[in-house]
Write a protein that holds these residues in place. Structure first.
Motif, PDB file in Angstrom:
ATOM      1  N   ILE A  90       0.836  -1.200   0.000  1.00  0.00           N
ATOM      2  CA  ILE A  90       0.000   0.000   0.000  1.00  0.00           C
ATOM      3  C   ILE A  90       0.871   1.251   0.000  1.00  0.00           C
ATOM      4  O   ILE A  90       0.620   2.209  -0.748  1.00  0.00           O
ATOM      5  CB  ILE A  90      -0.947  -0.014   1.218  1.00  0.00           C
ATOM      6  N   MET A  91       1.909   1.269   0.834  1.00  0.00           N
ATOM      7  CA  MET A  91       2.759   2.454   0.926  1.00  0.00           C
ATOM      8  C   MET A  91       3.606   2.647  -0.327  1.00  0.00           C
ATOM      9  O   MET A  91       4.058   3.762  -0.605  1.00  0.00           O
ATOM     10  CB  MET A  91       3.662   2.350   2.158  1.00  0.00           C
ATOM     11  N   ARG A  92       3.809   1.591  -1.105  1.00  0.00           N
ATOM     12  CA  ARG A  92       4.524   1.731  -2.388  1.00  0.00           C
ATOM     13  C   ARG A  92       3.581   2.066  -3.530  1.00  0.00           C
ATOM     14  O   ARG A  92       4.013   2.210  -4.676  1.00  0.00           O
ATOM     15  CB  ARG A  92       5.267   0.433  -2.715  1.00  0.00           C
ATOM     16  N   GLY A  93       2.284   2.170  -3.261  1.00  0.00           N
ATOM     17  CA  GLY A  93       1.310   2.485  -4.287  1.00  0.00           C
ATOM     18  C   GLY A  93       0.892   1.287  -5.111  1.00  0.00           C
ATOM     19  O   GLY A  93       0.341   1.459  -6.205  1.00  0.00           O
ATOM     20  N   GLU A  94       1.119   0.085  -4.623  1.00  0.00           N
ATOM     21  CA  GLU A  94       0.776  -1.123  -5.363  1.00  0.00           C
ATOM     22  C   GLU A  94      -0.535  -1.701  -4.834  1.00  0.00           C
ATOM     23  O   GLU A  94      -1.067  -1.270  -3.813  1.00  0.00           O
ATOM     24  CB  GLU A  94       1.896  -2.164  -5.210  1.00  0.00           C
ATOM     25  N   ASP A  95      -1.054  -2.689  -5.567  1.00  0.00           N
ATOM     26  CA  ASP A  95      -2.254  -3.383  -5.121  1.00  0.00           C
ATOM     27  C   ASP A  95      -1.928  -4.174  -3.856  1.00  0.00           C
ATOM     28  O   ASP A  95      -1.019  -5.007  -3.861  1.00  0.00           O
ATOM     29  CB  ASP A  95      -2.735  -4.326  -6.219  1.00  0.00           C
ATOM     30  N   PRO A  96      -2.661  -3.959  -2.745  1.00  0.00           N
ATOM     31  CA  PRO A  96      -2.293  -4.642  -1.495  1.00  0.00           C
ATOM     32  C   PRO A  96      -2.505  -6.141  -1.557  1.00  0.00           C
ATOM     33  O   PRO A  96      -1.794  -6.892  -0.878  1.00  0.00           O
ATOM     34  CB  PRO A  96      -3.206  -3.996  -0.454  1.00  0.00           C
ATOM     35  N   GLY A  97      -3.471  -6.591  -2.348  1.00  0.00           N
ATOM     36  CA  GLY A  97      -3.745  -8.016  -2.392  1.00  0.00           C
ATOM     37  C   GLY A  97      -4.409  -8.495  -1.105  1.00  0.00           C
ATOM     38  O   GLY A  97      -4.743  -7.717  -0.205  1.00  0.00           O
ATOM     39  N   ALA A  98      -4.594  -9.805  -1.004  1.00  0.00           N
ATOM     40  CA  ALA A  98      -5.244 -10.407   0.162  1.00  0.00           C
ATOM     41  C   ALA A  98      -4.194 -10.893   1.151  1.00  0.00           C
ATOM     42  O   ALA A  98      -3.043 -11.141   0.780  1.00  0.00           O
ATOM     43  CB  ALA A  98      -6.128 -11.575  -0.270  1.00  0.00           C
ATOM     44  N   PRO A  99      -4.578 -11.024   2.403  1.00  0.00           N
ATOM     45  CA  PRO A  99      -3.635 -11.590   3.377  1.00  0.00           C
ATOM     46  C   PRO A  99      -3.263 -13.017   2.992  1.00  0.00           C
ATOM     47  O   PRO A  99      -3.963 -13.686   2.230  1.00  0.00           O
ATOM     48  CB  PRO A  99      -4.417 -11.568   4.707  1.00  0.00           C
ATOM     49  N   LYS A 100      -2.172 -13.483   3.505  1.00  0.00           N
ATOM     50  CA  LYS A 100      -1.710 -14.842   3.222  1.00  0.00           C
ATOM     51  C   LYS A 100      -2.761 -15.849   3.670  1.00  0.00           C
ATOM     52  O   LYS A 100      -3.329 -15.733   4.743  1.00  0.00           O
ATOM     53  CB  LYS A 100      -0.380 -15.106   3.922  1.00  0.00           C
TER      54      LYS A 100
END
Length: 658
Positions: free
Chosen positions: A596-606
């Motif tokens: 999130i802080m890199r501006g990418e898609d956070p995706g789902a937790p493992k």
């Protein structure tokens, strides 16, 4: 133990037999009395010629009727009885009454009283060990110290881990007791007393048990509170009795746990120098190093409040050696975990080094509790082995509290909590020297509606001014996120704990740690340790300086408050993304925060599993199993709400030493 049990059984059997005999005796007498013939009827039947024979023994008359039936009656001393019997031709047999010895008569008359005395003595011995014995009703002045033998204590120094320096210090005492000539040939003498100091749960009492197990000498153990009673002079008497017992078994060891209960500085009590506690302390000082020495007696004491002990107790000649038993480092935590894991069936994926890395600030007692909680989690799942997942669940439970799955929150309240925790995470992520974000969750745990946890990269022993100010900024991140999204009038009370901790840190920076630009490195406040309120402040400053202190605290708070505000304004898009991610998954981990802080898609937790039924999705608080599933263990350090393992103590605002 078996002999005592057999003795008690025999005593009870004798008592029951005696009571049964007495009961039967009186019962038979009662029955005989109830079957007797009235004397008047007896005389009437003699006059009618119905009595053929009588046998007189003392005052008892037994006779036979003409038809062969027998009877018994009582002779009241009638002088005309013999004349009547002879006149009506009754056959008479007589015998003098049986004479009892004087001792037998005394025994029979005193038997009930002797029986009561015997039963009373038996019960007093069973309950208290005798009138003056240990625990008896007349044993107020007797020592309550309990002596341990070799077979009662199996703990050795091999069972103590994470305190190598302390083990070395006490190991010399054990070595001296085993081979005193090794030191005496060089002119050395054994320390008279050893004071073990350290935070709660670090293993001070366990270390004392290990000394007893290794030394193979008599070991007396007692608590400091066992000396003090409401009667003045009882504590001093118990101290004298304890040392008398120790002299009879010298060489030996006396262990006093929580000695601060009786060893506080004199002059601080309500009774001046004459109260019970101070008299007890005075007697202890004399016994440890008075006119008469106590050779061969080693006193070991434990406390976590060495700062309140009387200086006379700490001088050489009494407690010659102070052993610090501190919180273990990462290597010590790994050793402690291995000791407690011996009795737990472990899975192959359990790595004590990973768990040790993720538990900074944990004491030995905390680590023992962690292993136990992991075993309980495995038992609930009917698992035959304790896995790494169970340890992660146990760690989260200890650090953050139990998940409150049954708690139902409104959707708007959940979203505000998500903004609050996201604000903490974003500010903590971007300020310098702050511990990296480990986990962010809006799952209610304990008293907190949400938790943001941080990962220290290594054990910390001191804190810089930059790091402390970064903590101030991150603490206000949650409140500022609510303010920026909902407005100043909609800010909730959820930041009360954050404000309390931030104020404590700022005040300590100014008054205790010398981190103020305007007031300089001076001590303006100190803890008041002389009275009953140990946590109260004692400010020896003028009114003008006090005003400057308040102004400097406000300056530090305002500076970091505005820095946190600007960070959230500049990263408003990330605040929204993290909030939506928390609303969907309830818990996000370090990898998602980084993306999130890199501006990418956070995706789902493992290991996140999408619900199959989109119409009836699972409750937001119902299934939190994905919260504990991680690729590798991390080190939770600080929670923004109600986290007792935070990097800064909640009461004093001081950084915790790890």
């Amino acid at each position: 133990m078996k002999n005592d049990m057999l003795k008690n059984v025999l005593v009870w059997a004798v008592v029951i037999m005696i009571l049964t005999t007495v009961f039967n005796h009186f019962s038979s007498q009662k029955q005989a009395s109830s079957g007797r013939l009235d004397y008047s009827d007896f005389i009437e039947q003699v006059h009618q010629g119905q009595v053929s024979k009588v046998f007189i023994e003392g005052s008892t008359i037994r006779g036979v009727y003409s038809n062969g039936e027998s009877f018994t009656t009582y002779n009241p001393g009638d002088p005309g009885l013999m004349g009547d019997l002879l006149d009506y031709h009754v056959k008479i047999q007589a015998q003098p009454p049986e004479q009892q010895s004087l001792l037998m008569q005394i025994f029979i008359s005193w038997f009930p009283m002797l029986l009561l005395i015997g039963v009373w003595i038996f019960f007093m011995r069973s309950v208290g060990g005798g009138m003056g014995g240990k625990g008896g009703p007349m044993s107020f002045g007797k020592s309550k110290a309990r002596m341990l033998t070799d077979d009662q204590n199996k703990v050795t120094l091999d069972d103590v881990a994470g305190a190598d320096e302390a083990k070395q210090e006490v190991g010399e005492i054990v070595d001296f007791l085993k081979d005193p000539s090794k030191y005496q040939n060089l002119g050395g003498s054994i320390p008279r007393g050893v004071l073990m100091v350290g935070p709660p749960g670090t293993g001070k009492t366990l270390l004392a048990k290990a000394i007893a197990g290794e030394a193979k000498v008599p070991f007396f153990t007692i608590s400091g509170s066992d000396f003090v009673e409401m009667f003045v002079g009882v504590g001093a008497s118990r101290v004298r009795d304890m040392f008398e017992q120790a002299k009879a078994h010298a060489p030996c060891i006396i262990f006093i746990d929580e000695i601060d209960a009786v060893g506080r500085s004199r002059g601080s009590g309500m009774g001046g120098g004459n109260d019970e506690r101070e008299q007890t302390l005075n007697q202890m000082l004399v016994e440890m190093d008075g006119f008469e020495g106590n050779e061969g007696i080693i006193v070991i004491a434990a406390t976590n409040r060495a700062d309140v002990l009387d200086p006379a107790l700490l001088r050489p000649g009494r407690f010659d050696r102070q052993v610090t038993v501190g919180l273990p480092d990462i290597r010590g935590r790994e050793q402690i975990l291995k000791v407690h894991m011996r009795k737990v069936p472990l899975s192959d994926d359990v790595k004590p080094s990973y768990i040790a890395r993720g538990t900074p600030g944990f004491s030995g007692a905390d680590l023992a509790n962690l292993v136990n909680e992991a075993a309980l989690f495995a038992a609930r799942e009917n698992s035959k082995l304790v896995t790494q997942k169970h340890f992660e669940k146990a760690k989260d439970k200890i650090l953050m509290g139990v998940e409150r799955k049954s708690m139902v929150m409104k959707e708007e309240e959940r979203r505000m909590t998500a903004y609050h925790e996201a604000g903490h995470a974003i500010v903590g992520y971007l300020v310098p020297e702050h511990d990296p974000v480990y986990k962010v969750s809006i799952m209610p745990r304990g008293r907190a509606l949400g938790v943001t946890m941080y990962l220290p990269e290594e054990d910390s022993y001191s804190y810089s001014k930059r790091k402390l100010e970064s903590q101030l900024s991150s603490l206000y991140g949650g409140r500022l996120a609510e303010e920026l999204i909902y407005g100043e009038d909609a800010v909730t009370t959820g930041a009360s704990n954050d404000i309390e901790r931030a104020t404590a840190i700022a005040r300590n920076m100014v008054t205790k740690w010398g981190l103020s630009d305007n007031l300089g490195p001076l001590l303006y406040e100190e803890e008041d340790r002389s009275g009953f309120m140990g946590s109260s402040r004692n400010a020896n400053v003028s009114g003008e300086v006090s005003k400057k202190i308040d102004e400097e605290i406000r300056t530090i708070i305002d500076r970091n408050y505005e820095r946190a505000r600007q960070i959230l304004i500049d990263n408003n898009d990330k605040l929204e993304i993290m909030t939506e991610c928390l609303m969907k998954y309830e818990t996000i981990d370090k990898d998602q925060v980084d993306r999130i802080m890199r501006g990418e898609d956070p995706g789902a937790p493992k290991d996140w599993v999408e619900p199959d039924d989109e119409v009836n999705p699972p409750s937001k608080n119902e299934d939190a199993s994905q919260d504990e599933k991680k690729a590798k263990p991390f080190e939770p350090h600080e929670a923004t709400l109600d986290d007792s393992k935070s990097g800064v103590d909640e009461n004093s605002g001081e950084p915790k030493m790890h």
